[in-house]
Design a protein around this motif. Sequence first.
Motif, PDB file in Angstrom:
ATOM      1  N   LEU A 265       4.644   2.724   9.508  1.00 18.20           N
ATOM      2  CA  LEU A 265       3.784   3.900   9.527  1.00 18.20           C
ATOM      3  C   LEU A 265       4.522   5.140   9.039  1.00 18.20           C
ATOM      4  CD1 LEU A 265       1.880   3.304  12.885  1.00 18.20           C
ATOM      5  CD2 LEU A 265       0.979   3.089  10.575  1.00 18.20           C
ATOM      6  N   ALA A 266       5.849   5.084   9.086  1.00 14.23           N
ATOM      7  CA  ALA A 266       6.654   6.194   8.563  1.00 14.23           C
ATOM      8  C   ALA A 266       6.810   6.109   7.053  1.00 14.23           C
ATOM      9  CB  ALA A 266       8.025   6.196   9.226  1.00 14.23           C
ATOM     10  N   GLY A 267       6.279   5.037   6.441  1.00 12.74           N
ATOM     11  CA  GLY A 267       6.295   4.920   4.990  1.00 12.74           C
ATOM     12  C   GLY A 267       7.318   3.968   4.429  1.00 12.74           C
ATOM     13  N   MET A 268       8.051   3.248   5.286  1.00 13.81           N
ATOM     14  CA  MET A 268       9.056   2.318   4.792  1.00 13.81           C
ATOM     15  C   MET A 268       8.395   1.046   4.246  1.00 13.81           C
ATOM     16  SD  MET A 268      12.323   2.305   7.334  1.00 13.81           S
ATOM     17  CE  MET A 268      13.379   3.730   7.536  1.00 13.81           C
ATOM     18  N   THR A 269       9.053   0.417   3.271  1.00 13.23           N
ATOM     19  CA  THR A 269       8.600  -0.877   2.768  1.00 13.23           C
ATOM     20  C   THR A 269       9.077  -1.980   3.712  1.00 13.23           C
ATOM     21  OG1 THR A 269      10.598  -1.225   1.453  1.00 13.23           O
ATOM     22  CG2 THR A 269       8.760  -0.050   0.398  1.00 13.23           C
ATOM     23  N   GLY A 290       1.191 -11.248  12.342  1.00 13.80           N
ATOM     24  CA  GLY A 290       0.819 -11.496  13.735  1.00 13.80           C
ATOM     25  C   GLY A 290       0.151 -10.286  14.370  1.00 13.80           C
ATOM     26  N   LEU A 291       0.650  -9.092  14.045  1.00 13.53           N
ATOM     27  CA  LEU A 291       0.042  -7.864  14.561  1.00 13.53           C
ATOM     28  C   LEU A 291      -1.380  -7.695  14.035  1.00 13.53           C
ATOM     29  CD1 LEU A 291       3.068  -5.414  14.251  1.00 13.53           C
ATOM     30  CD2 LEU A 291       1.918  -6.054  16.385  1.00 13.53           C
ATOM     31  N   MET A 292      -1.599  -8.022  12.779  1.00 10.01           N
ATOM     32  CA  MET A 292      -2.937  -7.916  12.198  1.00 10.01           C
ATOM     33  C   MET A 292      -3.890  -8.897  12.864  1.00 10.01           C
ATOM     34  SD  MET A 292      -1.846  -7.413   8.189  1.00 10.01           S
ATOM     35  CE  MET A 292      -3.529  -7.404   7.574  1.00 10.01           C
ATOM     36  N   GLU A 293      -3.405 -10.101  13.155  1.00 11.22           N
ATOM     37  CA  GLU A 293      -4.241 -11.080  13.852  1.00 11.22           C
ATOM     38  C   GLU A 293      -4.543 -10.613  15.270  1.00 11.22           C
ATOM     39  OE1 GLU A 293      -2.301 -14.819  13.664  1.00 11.22           O
ATOM     40  OE2 GLU A 293      -2.756 -15.154  11.533  1.00 11.22           O
ATOM     41  N   LEU A 294      -3.527 -10.062  15.929  1.00  5.03           N
ATOM     42  CA  LEU A 294      -3.714  -9.564  17.291  1.00  5.03           C
ATOM     43  C   LEU A 294      -4.732  -8.429  17.320  1.00  5.03           C
ATOM     44  CD1 LEU A 294      -2.762  -9.702  20.258  1.00  5.03           C
ATOM     45  CD2 LEU A 294      -0.990  -8.053  19.670  1.00  5.03           C
ATOM     46  N   ALA A 295      -4.690  -7.579  16.306  1.00  3.20           N
ATOM     47  CA  ALA A 295      -5.612  -6.446  16.233  1.00  3.20           C
ATOM     48  C   ALA A 295      -6.978  -6.839  15.696  1.00  3.20           C
ATOM     49  CB  ALA A 295      -5.012  -5.351  15.350  1.00  3.20           C
ATOM     50  N   GLY A 296      -7.066  -8.034  15.076  1.00  4.33           N
ATOM     51  CA  GLY A 296      -8.329  -8.463  14.512  1.00  4.33           C
ATOM     52  C   GLY A 296      -8.709  -7.697  13.260  1.00  4.33           C
ATOM     53  N   VAL A 297      -7.706  -7.338  12.450  1.00  2.33           N
ATOM     54  CA  VAL A 297      -7.951  -6.571  11.223  1.00  2.33           C
ATOM     55  C   VAL A 297      -7.440  -7.353  10.025  1.00  2.33           C
ATOM     56  CG1 VAL A 297      -7.820  -4.377  12.454  1.00  2.33           C
ATOM     57  CG2 VAL A 297      -5.750  -5.330  11.406  1.00  2.33           C
ATOM     58  N   THR A 298      -7.836  -6.909   8.842  1.00  6.38           N
ATOM     59  CA  THR A 298      -7.460  -7.629   7.623  1.00  6.38           C
ATOM     60  C   THR A 298      -6.597  -6.809   6.672  1.00  6.38           C
ATOM     61  OG1 THR A 298      -9.553  -6.933   6.607  1.00  6.38           O
ATOM     62  CG2 THR A 298      -9.519  -9.092   7.705  1.00  6.38           C
ATOM     63  N   THR A 299      -6.420  -5.515   6.934  1.00  5.87           N
ATOM     64  CA  THR A 299      -5.577  -4.691   6.066  1.00  5.87           C
ATOM     65  C   THR A 299      -4.577  -3.915   6.916  1.00  5.87           C
ATOM     66  OG1 THR A 299      -6.966  -2.699   6.134  1.00  5.87           O
ATOM     67  CG2 THR A 299      -7.544  -4.401   4.505  1.00  5.87           C
ATOM     68  N   ARG A 300      -3.503  -3.458   6.279  1.00  6.27           N
ATOM     69  CA  ARG A 300      -2.483  -2.689   6.994  1.00  6.27           C
ATOM     70  C   ARG A 300      -2.993  -1.301   7.370  1.00  6.27           C
ATOM     71  NH1 ARG A 300       3.636  -4.183   5.221  1.00  6.27           N
ATOM     72  NH2 ARG A 300       3.379  -6.439   5.175  1.00  6.27           N
ATOM     73  N   LEU A 301      -3.903  -0.782   6.555  1.00  2.19           N
ATOM     74  CA  LEU A 301      -4.490   0.508   6.898  1.00  2.19           C
ATOM     75  C   LEU A 301      -5.276   0.403   8.207  1.00  2.19           C
ATOM     76  CD1 LEU A 301      -5.146   3.438   6.220  1.00  2.19           C
ATOM     77  CD2 LEU A 301      -7.074   2.612   4.847  1.00  2.19           C
ATOM     78  N   GLN A 302      -6.055  -0.660   8.337  1.00  2.00           N
ATOM     79  CA  GLN A 302      -6.788  -0.889   9.579  1.00  2.00           C
ATOM     80  C   GLN A 302      -5.833  -1.092  10.748  1.00  2.00           C
ATOM     81  OE1 GLN A 302      -8.994  -4.312   8.246  1.00  2.00           O
ATOM     82  NE2 GLN A 302     -10.875  -3.138   7.967  1.00  2.00           N
ATOM     83  N   LEU A 303      -4.697  -1.762  10.478  1.00  3.84           N
ATOM     84  CA  LEU A 303      -3.703  -1.979  11.530  1.00  3.84           C
ATOM     85  C   LEU A 303      -3.165  -0.644  12.037  1.00  3.84           C
ATOM     86  CD1 LEU A 303      -1.867  -3.796  13.216  1.00  3.84           C
ATOM     87  CD2 LEU A 303      -0.297  -3.910  11.254  1.00  3.84           C
ATOM     88  N   GLY A 304      -2.926   0.293  11.124  1.00  2.44           N
ATOM     89  CA  GLY A 304      -2.438   1.604  11.542  1.00  2.44           C
ATOM     90  C   GLY A 304      -3.424   2.327  12.444  1.00  2.44           C
ATOM     91  N   TRP A 305      -4.687   2.319  12.066  1.00  3.62           N
ATOM     92  CA  TRP A 305      -5.703   2.960  12.901  1.00  3.62           C
ATOM     93  C   TRP A 305      -5.794   2.278  14.265  1.00  3.62           C
ATOM     94  CZ3 TRP A 305      -7.595   7.524  12.072  1.00  3.62           C
ATOM     95  CH2 TRP A 305      -7.685   8.036  10.771  1.00  3.62           C
ATOM     96  N   HIS A 306      -5.733   0.951  14.258  1.00  3.67           N
ATOM     97  CA  HIS A 306      -5.812   0.210  15.521  1.00  3.67           C
ATOM     98  C   HIS A 306      -4.607   0.535  16.403  1.00  3.67           C
ATOM     99  CE1 HIS A 306      -7.164  -3.253  18.000  1.00  3.67           C
ATOM    100  NE2 HIS A 306      -5.880  -3.368  18.268  1.00  3.67           N
TER     101      HIS A 306
END
Length: 319
Positions: A265-269, A290-306
Amino acid sequence: MLGAIGLDARQESAYRALVALGAAEVTDLAHRLALPETDTERALRRLEQQGLAARSSARRGRWVAAPPGAALGALLTQQRQELEQAEAAAATLAREYRAEAAEPAVHDLVEVVTGAVAVANRFAQLRLGAAEELCVLVADARTDAGPAGPGVVRRVVIEREALAAPGGTAGLTAELARGERVRVVDRVPSGLVVADRALAMVPLTARDTDPAALVVHGCGLLESLLGLFEAVWREALPLRPAAGGYEEGACGPDATDLEILSLLLAGMTDARVAKRLELGLRTVQRRVKGLMELAGVTTRLQLGWHAYAKGWVARDPWE
């Protein structure tokens, strides 16, 4: 095993026995199969129609087995050709259906299916007809979600009470071994199956009454049902194999996950995160998945909001 080429169990047994013997009289074969001679002869005539057996020209009442390699190979080739023709016809019909259904009438967007057999058949059609994704809510331990076709992403949410019921874990081992995504939640609001986000099926009746279901095609109601599934999925906990049974996944990320998430989220690759935390690149990518699956999202942007919504990470105090 030979049912796929049109043989029933009795005919297959007769062919196997005839192959083992090479040739046999009807009487001897009937004795070997423990069948009446009339039933044995009927099975042999069916094998003759399939090209798997022939009457001996040397002795009346004697039958000879056709070589399995050639005879079965010919039948399998025929089956493949017929299957290819059926697939081509199905693809043509699908194109015609999509063309005609571009603007379907309102009353065609919803079907009511009644009766146990009809409901079960329609459910199987949705499950096996899915090409990309199958989403299932299971509220009843007696409901068999069943496997999807090859390459289909399958997400299943099971009600905790159904999981605890006798037989509630049947099939879970195979599902988890196939890498299918299974979660558990306190309460599933309704049974539901959604195929390819284009077709949904939801029960209309209580569990102890004659089954009836609603099949919903692409419309606003389908979008609402998809929203219901995603809401339940986000609140559910992942289920994974454990010694002697199953265990639910943690309700949030661990310390390493939080470090990775904060740096991303700080912008690192991914590569810079891996180097900073002295982890392998694949480890970082696996944890993010794994975090995306846990959050039930499909993109990293959605993961950040979650992550912000769930309090996994905090915003800077000056924001």
